[in-house]
Write an enzyme that holds these catalytic residues in place. Sequence first.
Site, PDB file in Angstrom:
ATOM      1  N   GLU A  11       0.822  -1.229   0.000  1.00  0.00           N
ATOM      2  CA  GLU A  11       0.000   0.000   0.000  1.00  0.00           C
ATOM      3  C   GLU A  11       0.852   1.274   0.000  1.00  0.00           C
ATOM      4  O   GLU A  11       0.669   2.156   0.843  1.00  0.00           O
ATOM      5  CB  GLU A  11      -0.962  -0.012   1.196  1.00  0.00           C
ATOM      6  CG  GLU A  11      -1.975  -1.131   1.114  1.00  0.00           C
ATOM      7  CD  GLU A  11      -3.086  -1.069   2.164  1.00  0.00           C
ATOM      8  OE1 GLU A  11      -2.994  -0.275   3.114  1.00  0.00           O
ATOM      9  OE2 GLU A  11      -4.053  -1.843   2.026  1.00  0.00           O
ATOM     10  N   GLU A  16      -5.471  -8.477  -0.264  1.00  0.00           N
ATOM     11  CA  GLU A  16      -6.186  -8.146   0.988  1.00  0.00           C
ATOM     12  C   GLU A  16      -7.649  -7.930   0.638  1.00  0.00           C
ATOM     13  O   GLU A  16      -7.970  -7.039  -0.154  1.00  0.00           O
ATOM     14  CB  GLU A  16      -5.638  -6.888   1.649  1.00  0.00           C
ATOM     15  CG  GLU A  16      -4.311  -7.085   2.340  1.00  0.00           C
ATOM     16  CD  GLU A  16      -3.877  -5.880   3.155  1.00  0.00           C
ATOM     17  OE1 GLU A  16      -4.732  -5.192   3.753  1.00  0.00           O
ATOM     18  OE2 GLU A  16      -2.662  -5.625   3.184  1.00  0.00           O
TER      19      GLU A  16
END
Length: 498
Positions: free
Chosen positions: A172, A291
């Site tokens: 991320e 995720e």
Amino acid sequence: QKAKMTIDKAYILAEADPRLYSSFIEHLGRAVYRGIYESGHPQADERGFRRDVAGLIREIGVPMIRYPGGNFVSGYNWEDGVGPAASRPRRLDLAWRTVETNEVGTNEFIRWAKELNAEVMMAVNLGTRGVDAARNLLEYCNHPSGSYYSDLRISHGYQQPHGIKTWCLGNEMDGPWQIGQKTAEEYGRLAAETAKAMRLVDPSIELVACGSSFRSMPTYAQWEAAVLDHTYEQVDYLSLHTYYGNAENDTANYLAKSLDMDLFIKEIVAVCDYIKAKKRNRKTLNLSFDEWNVWFHTLETDKEITPWQVAPAQLEDCYTFEDALMVGSMLITLLNHADRVKIACLAQLVNAIAPIMTETGGAAWRQSIFYPYMHTSLYGRGTVLRPVIISPLYDSKDYTDVPLLDSAVVWNEAEGELVIFAMNKSLQESLLLECDMRGFLNYQVEEHLVLEHDDVKAVNTVSDPYAVAPHSRGESSVSEGRLTAVLSRLSWNVIRLR
Ligand code: AHR
């Protein structure tokens, strides 16, 4: 209400990559310490890992586990977690504002995962670190011997290389919460150079570049395009992450959010293919949805946690029956994109936003979301077929034309089994499913599993661990190649035919 479906052997979408049923363990909250690992627990093995937790992971058959983060990896020094345990440093983990003891590190985790027949998907730190730490970790894990880091691994008691195949290039990196956040240009260049060096160490690895953290990020899609401009030739997958929730307490709208996930995948496929065209590259990039889950119950309350504790209870969402439906719907969405989504990790596996919960010193139990995850992992292996579906539709606050029937079909030719995963999203009524199973004429219903509950907010707890659990009394039958099944209101169904 009635829905119709046609299943034909000729309508093949793709082989389901078993890694669609992967999961994730981060050094976060009680996932590692007081989760998979709790020395002194009556169920702990000689190395401190809980046998009861391992048993529940085995029930699911998790094929691959992402590790060690998540946000955690962006500040992690992997060297802290190897070598004699007594000399490992205690560090501040800035991602979750806890103290990391480093009792469990790379070797212990890989050994534990291997005992569960799970591969490890390893993430490297591209937040505070870069090319050097990544290539050294890879040398430590995968190089046989005769170099500084491979010999260091051997000196730590691991003679054989770990053979880690799948590697995430950071986590991320577009997120302002990330330690060492980067612009797309900064990350793209760093990821490309890290990939280049890692492939020189071990050309057999597969690499995942970071996509946007969420579909709602301000730089969404431009981030992917810019990162792939730098990395397309070097990487094998682009990552997607998403979490949904029902903070507004609107079940119909909540369950419709799988349409957002569907759109998300389609958009990212489009961006990947745009860069493919731009570069006139023959390679098709696949996706790693590394995720995904429901996460909202603890978002507010976790803000109250006192910092700098070791393994505090963080992200311990207690999942309701409707959350299990949402997870089921997301699994169906992933299966229906099996032609491009090759890896997907339910985030996470134990205690932190997890299907498996533990009490410190006490029992381990299955949350509601455990069941759709386990069902798809056990029965969703084989060829994903494209069912033709005609379903009644509904409108919700944010979505229009939401099909009441959500379904994915997997044909396991080797086992001679056809499996229909089907969800009825109606809050009021059961749905009669009529299915033309041409090509599967002699198949009969072997089992019809159902997850249903009168109370959408029902949960499993340590004192009532089976409040939400499936039964196998689903109503379905086959006559002359036509399946008829009753899908009760708000239900997750697994119809296994042979
Ligand atoms: O899974 C929990 C966190 O969610 C991860 O650490 C991060 O990557 C994401 O924002």
